[in-house]
Design a protein around this motif. Structure first.
Motif, PDB file in Angstrom:
ATOM      1  N   ARG A  46      13.730 -17.060  -0.024  1.00 20.17           N
ATOM      2  CA  ARG A  46      12.934 -18.529  -1.200  1.00 20.17           C
ATOM      3  C   ARG A  46      12.309 -17.955  -2.643  1.00 20.17           C
ATOM      4  NH1 ARG A  46       9.206 -21.057   1.231  1.00 20.17           N
ATOM      5  NH2 ARG A  46       7.945 -20.391   0.105  1.00 20.17           N
ATOM      6  N   LEU A  47      11.717 -16.497  -2.746  1.00 18.09           N
ATOM      7  CA  LEU A  47      11.359 -15.864  -4.050  1.00 18.09           C
ATOM      8  C   LEU A  47      12.606 -15.223  -4.806  1.00 18.09           C
ATOM      9  CD1 LEU A  47       7.365 -15.431  -3.155  1.00 18.09           C
ATOM     10  CD2 LEU A  47       8.530 -16.942  -4.132  1.00 18.09           C
ATOM     11  N   PHE A  48      13.450 -14.718  -3.787  1.00 18.63           N
ATOM     12  CA  PHE A  48      14.781 -13.949  -5.173  1.00 18.63           C
ATOM     13  C   PHE A  48      15.269 -15.003  -5.174  1.00 18.63           C
ATOM     14  CE2 PHE A  48      14.275 -10.471  -1.757  1.00 18.63           C
ATOM     15  CZ  PHE A  48      13.345  -9.450  -2.654  1.00 18.63           C
ATOM     16  N   GLN A  49      15.888 -16.454  -4.809  1.00 21.68           N
ATOM     17  CA  GLN A  49      16.501 -17.187  -4.679  1.00 21.68           C
ATOM     18  C   GLN A  49      16.087 -18.043  -6.095  1.00 21.68           C
ATOM     19  OE1 GLN A  49      18.745 -19.544  -2.289  1.00 21.68           O
ATOM     20  NE2 GLN A  49      19.088 -17.811  -0.691  1.00 21.68           N
ATOM     21  N   LEU A  50      15.081 -18.379  -6.070  1.00 22.28           N
ATOM     22  CA  LEU A  50      14.058 -19.035  -6.880  1.00 22.28           C
ATOM     23  C   LEU A  50      14.058 -18.238  -8.510  1.00 22.28           C
ATOM     24  CD1 LEU A  50      11.900 -21.617  -8.714  1.00 22.28           C
ATOM     25  CD2 LEU A  50      10.049 -19.909  -7.349  1.00 22.28           C
ATOM     26  N   VAL A  51      14.260 -17.300  -8.470  1.00 22.14           N
ATOM     27  CA  VAL A  51      14.377 -16.630  -9.905  1.00 22.14           C
ATOM     28  C   VAL A  51      15.947 -16.258 -10.067  1.00 22.14           C
ATOM     29  CG1 VAL A  51      14.396 -13.966 -10.866  1.00 22.14           C
ATOM     30  CG2 VAL A  51      12.299 -14.547  -9.130  1.00 22.14           C
ATOM     31  N   THR A  56      11.907 -28.594 -13.904  1.00 20.95           N
ATOM     32  CA  THR A  56      11.264 -29.456 -13.296  1.00 20.95           C
ATOM     33  C   THR A  56      10.241 -28.828 -11.465  1.00 20.95           C
ATOM     34  OG1 THR A  56      11.927 -30.915 -11.979  1.00 20.95           O
ATOM     35  CG2 THR A  56      11.057 -31.137 -14.761  1.00 20.95           C
ATOM     36  N   ALA A  57       9.485 -28.588 -11.285  1.00 19.84           N
ATOM     37  CA  ALA A  57       8.807 -28.821  -9.500  1.00 19.84           C
ATOM     38  C   ALA A  57       9.906 -29.806  -8.851  1.00 19.84           C
ATOM     39  CB  ALA A  57       7.373 -28.663  -9.180  1.00 19.84           C
ATOM     40  N   ALA A  58       9.927 -30.858  -9.384  1.00 25.57           N
ATOM     41  CA  ALA A  58      10.480 -31.536  -8.504  1.00 25.57           C
ATOM     42  C   ALA A  58      12.023 -31.317  -8.349  1.00 25.57           C
ATOM     43  CB  ALA A  58      10.783 -32.656  -9.286  1.00 25.57           C
ATOM     44  N   GLN A  59      12.850 -31.058  -9.134  1.00 26.90           N
ATOM     45  CA  GLN A  59      14.213 -30.349  -9.074  1.00 26.90           C
ATOM     46  C   GLN A  59      14.498 -29.078  -8.100  1.00 26.90           C
ATOM     47  OE1 GLN A  59      14.711 -30.171 -13.310  1.00 26.90           O
ATOM     48  NE2 GLN A  59      15.987 -31.523 -12.962  1.00 26.90           N
ATOM     49  N   LEU A  60      12.882 -28.168  -8.674  1.00 31.19           N
ATOM     50  CA  LEU A  60      12.876 -26.780  -7.281  1.00 31.19           C
ATOM     51  C   LEU A  60      12.653 -27.240  -6.032  1.00 31.19           C
ATOM     52  CD1 LEU A  60      11.430 -24.569  -9.504  1.00 31.19           C
ATOM     53  CD2 LEU A  60      14.029 -24.697  -9.464  1.00 31.19           C
ATOM     54  N   ALA A  61      12.047 -28.154  -6.316  1.00 35.78           N
ATOM     55  CA  ALA A  61      11.700 -28.447  -4.414  1.00 35.78           C
ATOM     56  C   ALA A  61      12.798 -29.416  -3.689  1.00 35.78           C
ATOM     57  CB  ALA A  61      10.261 -29.382  -4.586  1.00 35.78           C
ATOM     58  N   GLU A  62      13.526 -30.045  -4.599  1.00 38.01           N
ATOM     59  CA  GLU A  62      14.648 -30.751  -4.368  1.00 38.01           C
ATOM     60  C   GLU A  62      16.055 -29.321  -3.494  1.00 38.01           C
ATOM     61  OE1 GLU A  62      18.116 -34.066  -4.748  1.00 38.01           O
ATOM     62  OE2 GLU A  62      16.401 -33.564  -6.432  1.00 38.01           O
ATOM     63  N   HIS A  63      15.604 -28.585  -4.944  1.00 38.48           N
ATOM     64  CA  HIS A  63      17.332 -27.260  -4.367  1.00 38.48           C
ATOM     65  C   HIS A  63      16.540 -26.521  -3.081  1.00 38.48           C
ATOM     66  CE1 HIS A  63      20.140 -24.591  -5.892  1.00 38.48           C
ATOM     67  NE2 HIS A  63      19.445 -23.666  -5.042  1.00 38.48           N
ATOM     68  N   HIS A  91      14.696 -27.699  -0.688  1.00 37.36           N
ATOM     69  CA  HIS A  91      14.151 -28.417   0.508  1.00 37.36           C
ATOM     70  C   HIS A  91      12.840 -28.195   0.994  1.00 37.36           C
ATOM     71  CE1 HIS A  91      18.590 -29.564   0.654  1.00 37.36           C
ATOM     72  NE2 HIS A  91      18.909 -28.484   1.005  1.00 37.36           N
ATOM     73  N   VAL A  92      12.408 -27.813   0.364  1.00 37.09           N
ATOM     74  CA  VAL A  92      10.500 -28.068   0.024  1.00 37.09           C
ATOM     75  C   VAL A  92       9.471 -29.116  -0.402  1.00 37.09           C
ATOM     76  CG1 VAL A  92      10.815 -25.510   0.717  1.00 37.09           C
ATOM     77  CG2 VAL A  92      10.269 -25.986  -1.938  1.00 37.09           C
ATOM     78  N   SER A  93       8.589 -28.632  -0.152  1.00 39.03           N
ATOM     79  CA  SER A  93       7.438 -29.575  -1.045  1.00 39.03           C
ATOM     80  C   SER A  93       7.214 -29.219  -2.271  1.00 39.03           C
ATOM     81  CB  SER A  93       6.052 -29.783  -0.957  1.00 39.03           C
ATOM     82  OG  SER A  93       5.454 -28.376  -0.883  1.00 39.03           O
ATOM     83  N   GLU A  94       6.590 -29.585  -3.665  1.00 33.76           N
ATOM     84  CA  GLU A  94       6.374 -29.391  -4.872  1.00 33.76           C
ATOM     85  C   GLU A  94       5.216 -28.951  -5.161  1.00 33.76           C
ATOM     86  OE1 GLU A  94       6.773 -32.421  -7.823  1.00 33.76           O
ATOM     87  OE2 GLU A  94       7.230 -34.002  -6.963  1.00 33.76           O
ATOM     88  N   ARG A  95       4.340 -29.098  -3.915  1.00 37.03           N
ATOM     89  CA  ARG A  95       3.400 -27.774  -3.404  1.00 37.03           C
ATOM     90  C   ARG A  95       2.931 -26.412  -3.727  1.00 37.03           C
ATOM     91  NH1 ARG A  95      -1.356 -28.524  -2.737  1.00 37.03           N
ATOM     92  NH2 ARG A  95      -1.959 -31.077  -2.529  1.00 37.03           N
ATOM     93  N   ASP A 141       5.185 -21.327  -5.121  1.00 41.98           N
ATOM     94  CA  ASP A 141       5.699 -19.775  -5.526  1.00 41.98           C
ATOM     95  C   ASP A 141       5.641 -19.281  -6.844  1.00 41.98           C
ATOM     96  OD1 ASP A 141       6.548 -19.827  -2.438  1.00 41.98           O
ATOM     97  OD2 ASP A 141       8.401 -21.083  -2.877  1.00 41.98           O
ATOM     98  N   ILE A 142       5.994 -20.576  -7.623  1.00 39.26           N
ATOM     99  CA  ILE A 142       5.843 -19.839  -9.338  1.00 39.26           C
ATOM    100  C   ILE A 142       3.924 -18.730  -9.374  1.00 39.26           C
ATOM    101  CG2 ILE A 142       5.369 -20.917 -11.899  1.00 39.26           C
ATOM    102  CD1 ILE A 142       8.827 -20.675 -10.474  1.00 39.26           C
ATOM    103  N   GLN A 143       3.523 -19.409  -8.978  1.00 37.23           N
ATOM    104  CA  GLN A 143       1.957 -18.781  -9.264  1.00 37.23           C
ATOM    105  C   GLN A 143       2.229 -17.095  -8.479  1.00 37.23           C
ATOM    106  OE1 GLN A 143      -0.683 -19.826 -10.995  1.00 37.23           O
ATOM    107  NE2 GLN A 143      -0.779 -17.614 -11.029  1.00 37.23           N
TER     108      GLN A 143
END
Length: 234
Positions: free
Chosen positions: A6-11, A22-29, A31-35, A40-42
């Motif tokens: 997920r970290l690889f794909q997030l980058v 936004t975190a909300a858009q990434l969470a939807e992409h 399928h995880v929570s915004e938290r 992951d960002i941190q």
């Protein structure tokens, strides 16, 4: 999805977008929570990935070079299998580079994937690719790269020995046998030579030029068209 993947794909997602996400858009992409996205960002920021932004506004990656090993787990598995094939089936120089690449790939594999490699359904065997075969492959590769003519002593399927002067264009692996694709100066046309039937090869000082109708991609196009025509007729 494993966290490392997920970290690889997030980058990769953030690299591919010019505007903040936004975190909300990434969470939807993913399928995880915004938290989870915030964590992951941190983690990525702490590891040196230049992610800019903040909660409620969005995130993007600064325009600066990133480490090259940003692959998914599946991509890493494919690369690992490919380097094993290069290491077993080509020549000593490429084999050493393949081993070096394998070490780099294995260094970033998650622990669970490293363990699963022992149970891989694919086995890469180096049977019949001995040191003599590898040395010949290296000589042929260098001749192709430097566009140098070769003088071959060759034995055909009927065990008839011939001498040919050729312009080597490429090496094709057919799953067990290497084939040298070349332009034969005697026949003035493409010819294929099974590498295991080459008795000897002498690299000449004579160089040659490729053209639109004399290069490996042109040969491949002709073969593809030939077999497509045969398929349509059947």
């Amino acid at each position: 999805m494993h966290k490392s993947e997920r970290l690889f794909q997030l980058v990769n997602v953030l690299k591919g977008r010019r505007l903040a996400t936004t975190a909300a858009q990434l969470a939807e992409h993913f399928h995880v929570s915004e938290r989870t996205i915030y964590r992951d960002i941190q983690d990525l920021q702490n590891s040196g990935v230049p992610i800019e932004g903040e909660a409620g506004i969005g995130y993007l990656i600064a325009n600066c070079p990133l480490p090259p090993m940003m692959f998914t787990v599946e991509e890493l598995s494919a690369l690992l299998l490919g380097t094993k094939m290069v290491g077993a089936w080509t020549d000593p120089t490429l084999s050493e580079h393949a081993k070096s690449a394998m070490a780099k790939i294995e260094a970033v594999l998650p622990t669970h994937l490293k363990q699963s490699q022992d149970d891989s359904p694919y086995l890469v065997s180096s049977y019949s690719h001995d040191s003599k075969q590898q040395a010949l492959n290296k000589q042929l590769r260098h001749a192709i790269e430097n566009k140098q003519c070769l003088h071959l002593a060759y034995s055909d399927v009927n065990h008839t020995s011939t001498m040919r002067q050729i312009e080597p264009l490429g090496l094709v692996y057919w799953g067990g046998k290497w084939t040298l694709v070349a332009f034969c100066q005697l026949r003035r046309d493409y010819r294929e030579f099974r590498v295991d039937r080459i008795a000897s090869a002498t690299t000449l000082s004579t160089h040659f030029n490729t053209s639109d109708d004399k290069k490996l991609s042109h040969y491949v196009a002709l073969v593809t068209a030939k077999y497509a025509n045969c398929t349509n007729k059947s």
